[in-house]
Scaffold this motif. Structure first.
Motif, PDB file in Angstrom:
ATOM      1  N   VAL A 115      21.635 -10.675  -4.399  1.00 30.50           N
ATOM      2  CA  VAL A 115      21.606 -12.107  -4.729  1.00 30.50           C
ATOM      3  C   VAL A 115      22.338 -12.388  -6.028  1.00 30.50           C
ATOM      4  O   VAL A 115      22.904 -13.476  -6.199  1.00 30.50           O
ATOM      5  N   VAL A 116      22.358 -11.436  -6.956  1.00 26.69           N
ATOM      6  CA  VAL A 116      23.144 -11.611  -8.186  1.00 26.69           C
ATOM      7  C   VAL A 116      24.622 -11.740  -7.841  1.00 26.69           C
ATOM      8  O   VAL A 116      25.323 -12.640  -8.329  1.00 26.69           O
ATOM      9  N   VAL A 117      25.102 -10.861  -6.980  1.00 29.84           N
ATOM     10  CA  VAL A 117      26.512 -10.906  -6.573  1.00 29.84           C
ATOM     11  C   VAL A 117      26.804 -12.179  -5.788  1.00 29.84           C
ATOM     12  O   VAL A 117      27.828 -12.848  -6.010  1.00 29.84           O
ATOM     13  N   ALA A 118      25.917 -12.547  -4.862  1.00 25.66           N
ATOM     14  CA  ALA A 118      26.137 -13.753  -4.052  1.00 25.66           C
ATOM     15  C   ALA A 118      26.184 -14.992  -4.923  1.00 25.66           C
ATOM     16  O   ALA A 118      27.033 -15.879  -4.722  1.00 25.66           O
ATOM     17  N   ALA A 119      25.293 -15.084  -5.900  1.00 27.83           N
ATOM     18  CA  ALA A 119      25.284 -16.245  -6.789  1.00 27.83           C
ATOM     19  C   ALA A 119      26.576 -16.325  -7.585  1.00 27.83           C
ATOM     20  O   ALA A 119      27.185 -17.396  -7.706  1.00 27.83           O
ATOM     21  N   ARG A 120      26.992 -15.207  -8.128  1.00 25.96           N
ATOM     22  CA  ARG A 120      28.227 -15.197  -8.920  1.00 25.96           C
ATOM     23  C   ARG A 120      29.430 -15.551  -8.061  1.00 25.96           C
ATOM     24  O   ARG A 120      30.305 -16.329  -8.476  1.00 25.96           O
ATOM     25  N   ALA A 121      29.483 -14.986  -6.848  1.00 35.11           N
ATOM     26  CA  ALA A 121      30.609 -15.261  -5.958  1.00 35.11           C
ATOM     27  C   ALA A 121      30.674 -16.729  -5.576  1.00 35.11           C
ATOM     28  O   ALA A 121      31.765 -17.271  -5.335  1.00 35.11           O
ATOM     29  N   ALA A 122      29.521 -17.389  -5.525  1.00 33.38           N
ATOM     30  CA  ALA A 122      29.468 -18.816  -5.178  1.00 33.38           C
ATOM     31  C   ALA A 122      29.581 -19.720  -6.394  1.00 33.38           C
ATOM     32  O   ALA A 122      29.515 -20.942  -6.267  1.00 33.38           O
ATOM     33  N   GLY A 123      29.763 -19.133  -7.581  1.00 31.56           N
ATOM     34  CA  GLY A 123      29.918 -19.927  -8.792  1.00 31.56           C
ATOM     35  C   GLY A 123      28.621 -20.466  -9.347  1.00 31.56           C
ATOM     36  O   GLY A 123      28.623 -21.439 -10.115  1.00 31.56           O
ATOM     37  N   LEU A 124      27.498 -19.829  -9.015  1.00 32.23           N
ATOM     38  CA  LEU A 124      26.194 -20.279  -9.485  1.00 32.23           C
ATOM     39  C   LEU A 124      25.746 -19.465 -10.694  1.00 32.23           C
ATOM     40  O   LEU A 124      26.258 -18.382 -10.958  1.00 32.23           O
ATOM     41  N   ASP A 125      24.758 -19.989 -11.424  1.00 29.72           N
ATOM     42  CA  ASP A 125      24.160 -19.236 -12.518  1.00 29.72           C
ATOM     43  C   ASP A 125      23.439 -18.006 -11.971  1.00 29.72           C
ATOM     44  O   ASP A 125      23.042 -17.973 -10.801  1.00 29.72           O
ATOM     45  N   PRO A 126      23.230 -16.993 -12.804  1.00 27.60           N
ATOM     46  CA  PRO A 126      22.478 -15.823 -12.344  1.00 27.60           C
ATOM     47  C   PRO A 126      21.093 -16.227 -11.843  1.00 27.60           C
ATOM     48  O   PRO A 126      20.450 -17.111 -12.417  1.00 27.60           O
ATOM     49  N   PRO A 127      20.602 -15.598 -10.792  1.00 24.06           N
ATOM     50  CA  PRO A 127      19.275 -15.939 -10.279  1.00 24.06           C
ATOM     51  C   PRO A 127      18.174 -15.563 -11.269  1.00 24.06           C
ATOM     52  O   PRO A 127      18.292 -14.589 -12.017  1.00 24.06           O
ATOM     53  N   ALA A 128      17.105 -16.332 -11.228  1.00 23.47           N
ATOM     54  CA  ALA A 128      15.903 -15.983 -11.987  1.00 23.47           C
ATOM     55  C   ALA A 128      15.058 -15.012 -11.174  1.00 23.47           C
ATOM     56  O   ALA A 128      15.140 -14.960  -9.946  1.00 23.47           O
ATOM     57  N   MET A 129      14.246 -14.238 -11.856  1.00 23.20           N
ATOM     58  CA  MET A 129      13.366 -13.295 -11.181  1.00 23.20           C
ATOM     59  C   MET A 129      12.194 -14.022 -10.530  1.00 23.20           C
ATOM     60  O   MET A 129      11.779 -15.108 -10.961  1.00 23.20           O
ATOM     61  N   SER A 130      11.648 -13.396  -9.527  1.00 23.16           N
ATOM     62  CA  SER A 130      10.447 -13.895  -8.873  1.00 23.16           C
ATOM     63  C   SER A 130       9.240 -13.660  -9.784  1.00 23.16           C
ATOM     64  O   SER A 130       9.316 -12.958 -10.789  1.00 23.16           O
ATOM     65  N   VAL A 131       8.102 -14.240  -9.423  1.00 21.34           N
ATOM     66  CA  VAL A 131       6.918 -14.177 -10.272  1.00 21.34           C
ATOM     67  C   VAL A 131       6.387 -12.750 -10.383  1.00 21.34           C
ATOM     68  O   VAL A 131       6.533 -11.935  -9.463  1.00 21.34           O
ATOM     69  N   PHE A 132       5.753 -12.470 -11.510  1.00 25.24           N
ATOM     70  CA  PHE A 132       5.033 -11.214 -11.723  1.00 25.24           C
ATOM     71  C   PHE A 132       3.561 -11.539 -11.492  1.00 25.24           C
ATOM     72  O   PHE A 132       2.972 -12.340 -12.216  1.00 25.24           O
ATOM     73  N   PRO A 133       2.923 -10.947 -10.485  1.00 26.84           N
ATOM     74  CA  PRO A 133       1.633 -11.464 -10.026  1.00 26.84           C
ATOM     75  C   PRO A 133       0.439 -11.172 -10.916  1.00 26.84           C
ATOM     76  O   PRO A 133      -0.576 -11.880 -10.827  1.00 26.84           O
ATOM     77  N   ASP A 134       0.503 -10.158 -11.794  1.00 25.96           N
ATOM     78  CA  ASP A 134      -0.645  -9.808 -12.630  1.00 25.96           C
ATOM     79  C   ASP A 134      -0.531 -10.543 -13.960  1.00 25.96           C
ATOM     80  O   ASP A 134       0.215 -10.122 -14.854  1.00 25.96           O
ATOM     81  N   VAL A 135      -1.281 -11.618 -14.113  1.00 27.57           N
ATOM     82  CA  VAL A 135      -1.140 -12.451 -15.312  1.00 27.57           C
ATOM     83  C   VAL A 135      -1.731 -11.781 -16.551  1.00 27.57           C
ATOM     84  O   VAL A 135      -1.494 -12.229 -17.674  1.00 27.57           O
ATOM     85  N   ARG A 136      -2.505 -10.710 -16.386  1.00 22.63           N
ATOM     86  CA  ARG A 136      -3.095 -10.017 -17.535  1.00 22.63           C
ATOM     87  C   ARG A 136      -2.204  -8.897 -18.054  1.00 22.63           C
ATOM     88  O   ARG A 136      -2.337  -8.479 -19.207  1.00 22.63           O
ATOM     89  N   ASP A 137      -1.322  -8.381 -17.223  1.00 23.16           N
ATOM     90  CA  ASP A 137      -0.487  -7.241 -17.600  1.00 23.16           C
ATOM     91  C   ASP A 137       0.808  -7.725 -18.242  1.00 23.16           C
ATOM     92  O   ASP A 137       1.880  -7.719 -17.627  1.00 23.16           O
ATOM     93  N   LEU A 138       0.720  -8.112 -19.490  1.00 26.33           N
ATOM     94  CA  LEU A 138       1.900  -8.639 -20.170  1.00 26.33           C
ATOM     95  C   LEU A 138       2.902  -7.546 -20.518  1.00 26.33           C
ATOM     96  O   LEU A 138       4.113  -7.791 -20.541  1.00 26.33           O
ATOM     97  N   ALA A 139       2.405  -6.346 -20.766  1.00 22.74           N
ATOM     98  CA  ALA A 139       3.328  -5.227 -21.013  1.00 22.74           C
ATOM     99  C   ALA A 139       4.118  -4.905 -19.755  1.00 22.74           C
ATOM    100  O   ALA A 139       5.329  -4.651 -19.809  1.00 22.74           O
ATOM    101  N   GLY A 140       3.435  -4.924 -18.617  1.00 24.57           N
ATOM    102  CA  GLY A 140       4.130  -4.693 -17.362  1.00 24.57           C
ATOM    103  C   GLY A 140       5.136  -5.777 -17.066  1.00 24.57           C
ATOM    104  O   GLY A 140       6.233  -5.506 -16.552  1.00 24.57           O
ATOM    105  N   LEU A 141       4.787  -7.029 -17.379  1.00 24.59           N
ATOM    106  CA  LEU A 141       5.712  -8.145 -17.205  1.00 24.59           C
ATOM    107  C   LEU A 141       6.958  -7.944 -18.056  1.00 24.59           C
ATOM    108  O   LEU A 141       8.085  -8.133 -17.587  1.00 24.59           O
TER     109      LEU A 141
END
Length: 284
Positions: free
Chosen positions: A177-203
């Motif tokens: 998706v990074v390559v597809a976005a760049r090839a289409a002239g779009l900004d880099p994609p954002a990451m999907s959510v990190f599901p564990d809201v307590r694990d900030l180090a993991g995030l």
């Protein structure tokens, strides 16, 4: 629904690069109000997975009330995107002045993007790729219509579709998706959510990994995740200083050149340095 004002169209997120996108369930207006005050670059009101089927009509009505409310003063307000559940949501929200973008879940073909664009002319669209078929069609989706302003992964569904257990099993799809976005002239994609809201180090570690793959910014499901995401994707002081040296050198000499520390600089390096400085000073 009273509360914080939202940004009006045509602002689809401002000229600055957005790094944080905070989800809030559409059937809980009080949570949406808090999200608007949490400091995210944009708020995504969710009418899909976060809303039970018997609450969807209420969620749609509450979101329409928010987006039809009084405009924020110039330069104020938070851009509001909506992750829709279906065509009824698109039709109900498309003409409202507070709608900064539509998130399109489970898109697999460019034809679906064209269909929504016809229902919501002039509204920025953000397809979410959540299946193997969508990944195979990533570039055609990214370039499907001028109103497509970005693409992103829906990693929970994609992980289930691919049978991937380890998080790194998604890296090929992320790169795609990074390559597809760049090839289409779009900004880099954002990451999907990190599901564990307590694990900030993991995030933080996950964000650093995603940044290395070319992703930029991340969706969040809790306000406490926002500063971690912000820090992870902002350039470090060392990166900013290195970028500044490159840009200054490029002003005095044209073409390829070598810096005193041995770094080789060409046009691509200069362009990267300028993007780094723009990201570092995005709030200036």
């Amino acid at each position: 629904m009273s509360g914080p004002s939202v940004a009006r169209r045509p602002d689809s997120g401002g000229t600055a690069v957005a790094l944080t996108w905070l989800y809030a369930p559409g059937d809980r207006p009080e949570v949406v109000r808090k999200a608007l005050e949490a400091g995210a670059d944009a708020v995504i009101v969710d009418l899909e997975d976060a809303v039970a089927p018997d609450r969807r009509e209420y969620a749609r009505a509450a979101t329409a009330e928010l987006l039809a409310g009084p405009p924020a003063p110039d330069g104020a307000g938070v851009p509001v995107h909506v992750r829709v559940h279906g065509e009824a949501d698109v039709r109900a929200l498309a003409g409202l002045p507070g709608l900064a973008g539509i998130r399109l879940p489970k898109i697999t073909h460019a034809a679906s993007v064209h269909h929504v664009a016809a229902l919501a002319p002039g509204v920025p669209l953000y397809p979410l790729l959540e299946s193997a078929l969508a990944i195979e069609h990533a570039y055609s989706i990214a370039g499907a219509h001028p109103e497509v302003r970005g693409i992103a992964l829906g990693e929970a569904d994609l992980r289930a579709d691919l049978g991937v257990r380890d998080d790194t099993g998604l890296d090929w799809s992320r790169g795609r998706v990074v390559v597809a976005a760049r090839a289409a002239g779009l900004d880099p994609p954002a990451m999907s959510v990190f599901p564990d809201v307590r694990d900030l180090a993991g995030l933080s570690a996950s964000c650093a990994h995603g940044r290395g793959l070319g992703l930029l910014g991340r969706a969040a499901i809790h306000p406490r995740q926002l500063p971690v995401i912000e820090r992870a994707f902002r350039p470090t002081p060392r990166e900013v200083e290195a970028a500044r040296e490159v840009v200054e050198a490029a002003r005095s000499e044209e073409g390829a050149l070598a810096l005193p520390d041995g770094r080789f600089v060409d046009a691509a390096v200069v362009a990267t340095a300028r993007r780094t400085l723009a990201l570092a000073h995005r709030d200036d």
